[in-house]
Design a protein around this motif. Structure first.
Motif, mmCIF file in Angstrom:
data_model
loop_
_atom_site.group_PDB
_atom_site.id
_atom_site.type_symbol
_atom_site.label_atom_id
_atom_site.label_comp_id
_atom_site.label_asym_id
_atom_site.label_seq_id
_atom_site.Cartn_x
_atom_site.Cartn_y
_atom_site.Cartn_z
ATOM 1 N N ASP A 1 0.841 -1.193 0.000
ATOM 2 C CA ASP A 1 0.000 0.000 0.000
ATOM 3 C C ASP A 1 0.880 1.249 0.000
ATOM 4 O O ASP A 1 1.778 1.397 0.843
ATOM 5 C CB ASP A 1 -0.903 -0.015 1.245
ATOM 6 N N MET B 1 0.956 3.361 3.233
ATOM 7 C CA MET B 1 1.808 2.744 4.255
ATOM 8 C C MET B 1 3.282 2.945 3.919
ATOM 9 O O MET B 1 4.110 3.201 4.799
ATOM 10 C CB MET B 1 1.502 1.247 4.371
ATOM 11 N N GLU C 1 6.869 0.813 14.096
ATOM 12 C CA GLU C 1 5.406 0.820 14.073
ATOM 13 C C GLU C 1 4.877 0.992 12.656
ATOM 14 O O GLU C 1 3.858 0.398 12.288
ATOM 15 C CB GLU C 1 4.872 1.934 14.977
ATOM 16 N N LYS D 1 5.300 -2.446 10.712
ATOM 17 C CA LYS D 1 4.491 -3.601 11.134
ATOM 18 C C LYS D 1 3.315 -3.888 10.216
ATOM 19 O O LYS D 1 3.134 -5.023 9.757
ATOM 20 C CB LYS D 1 4.017 -3.407 12.579
ATOM 21 N N PRO D 2 2.429 -2.897 9.905
ATOM 22 C CA PRO D 2 1.283 -3.208 9.035
ATOM 23 C C PRO D 2 1.701 -3.631 7.631
ATOM 24 O O PRO D 2 1.001 -4.411 6.974
ATOM 25 C CB PRO D 2 0.486 -1.901 9.016
ATOM 26 N N ILE D 3 2.856 -3.135 7.175
ATOM 27 C CA ILE D 3 3.342 -3.542 5.846
ATOM 28 C C ILE D 3 3.733 -5.011 5.860
ATOM 29 O O ILE D 3 3.334 -5.789 4.986
ATOM 30 C CB ILE D 3 4.539 -2.665 5.420
ATOM 31 N N GLU E 1 2.873 -7.311 8.011
ATOM 32 C CA GLU E 1 1.749 -8.194 8.335
ATOM 33 C C GLU E 1 0.852 -8.444 7.128
ATOM 34 O O GLU E 1 0.178 -9.472 7.051
ATOM 35 C CB GLU E 1 0.918 -7.578 9.467
ATOM 36 N N GLY E 2 0.864 -7.512 6.182
ATOM 37 C CA GLY E 2 -0.045 -7.623 5.043
ATOM 38 C C GLY E 2 0.505 -8.358 3.853
ATOM 39 O O GLY E 2 -0.187 -8.521 2.846
#
Length: 319
Positions: A10, A13, A73, A76-78, A80-81
């Motif tokens: 994304d 992100m 931080e 992390k979402p990168i 995890e996806g």
């Protein structure tokens, strides 16, 4: 760009992560400047401004830690996806590793020197195996990846296809990585030649002059075995001398003292006596010395037999 397109990261992100990384870099540069200011205050010997300088160092150190936490931080979402196992990113990551070390500007400068150099850089950046071997081998000395690729290609062109080929390929890579930037022979300005150093060790290996373990080393270990600053003729002298004068030292069961036990028995602990210029390793043996010459000779005799070593300085001593 390749890493972004592959897993479909994304962009928002991605931008957040880049922004966090830039904040960390800004804080690091500010802390480096604060460290330099504090060092200057300490050198001047004045108490004025020292407390303020220390406070600035502390402030920017805290800013660095906070920025690093934001980087984690944001990442992390990168992570995890996406599932990196679904994509072949190895060549992209290897290119990134090479470009980070050599710098795009450095590689471009080398490539623009000639058509051959341009072809070498193109081959390097499109060869997963060569880039991986270089990175796993410790990277190019002083990050001279372009010249390392040139030397590796030249040395590989002369390698024979025989039972020594596997070792010689690693030796070729080791010589190219280690001597791609200038290193000089002991007490001289004479540069060590990568091709000559490769030839010396591969011939000694063929003749059985090196330690039996030599056949099983990694590329990085070969670098640490061949990067002694002695000329090739002195390395040959070291092996011949030990096998003629004290062959039992070459067969000591305790590997810690094999070869370098001669430092204990024959390199006298005293003020060194250098009898000519440039100094040589023969003079280390005959003239003795304290920590410096004795440690030099210990490394020299081990590397003469193909044993990888690296020097470690001892606080409070000259070596």
């Amino acid at each position: 760009e390749e890493c972004l397109k592959g897993p479909g990261i994304d962009l928002e992100m991605h931008e957040a992560f880049v922004e966090a990384c830039q904040s960390f870099q800004d804080a690091k540069e500010a802390k480096d400047a604060a460290d330099a200011d504090l060092a200057e205050v300490n050198r001047s010997g004045g108490a004025t401004g020292k407390a303020e300088a220390e406070e600035m160092v502390k402030m920017w150190a805290n800013a660095m830690n906070e920025a690093l936490e934001r980087c984690v931080e944001a990442a992390k979402p990168i992570l995890e996806g996406i599932n990196l196992m679904e994509y072949d990113l190895e060549i992209s990551l290897l290119r990134t590793a090479v470009l980070t070390r050599a710098s795009p500007k450095g590689l471009a400068k080398f490539a623009n020197e000639s058509d051959l150099h341009g072809q070498l850089i193109e081959t390097l950046l499109n060869s997963k195996k060569i880039m991986k071997d270089m990175i796993m081998g410790g990277g190019a000395y002083k990050n001279a990846f372009g010249n390392a690729m040139k030397l590796y290609t030249q040395i590989m062109a002369g390698i024979q296809k025989d039972r020594f080929q596997k070792v010689n390929k690693k030796l070729a890579m080791a010589a190219a990585l280690e001597f791609c930037a200038t290193q000089t022979e002991f007490d001289t300005a004479n540069p060590i030649d990568a091709q000559k150093r490769f030839d010396h060790y591969q011939k000694a290996h063929r003749k059985g002059e090196l330690d039996p373990a030599f056949s099983y080393f990694s590329t990085w270990e070969y670098r640490m075995a061949m990067n002694n600053d002695a000329p090739e003729e002195q390395l040959k002298w070291g092996r011949d001398m030990l096998m003629a004068f004290a062959p039992h030292i070459a067969t000591i069961y305790n590997e810690q003292w094999r070869y370098n036990y001669i430092v204990k028995t024959d390199v006298g602990y005293r003020t060194p006596k250098w009898t000519s210029s440039p100094r040589t390793y023969q003079q280390c043996l005959s003239g003795g010395g304290r920590e410096g010459p004795r440690s030099w000779f210990g490394r020299f005799i081990c590397q003469a037999f193909g044993i990888p070593v690296w020097g470690v300085k001892q606080p409070g001593h000259v070596a």
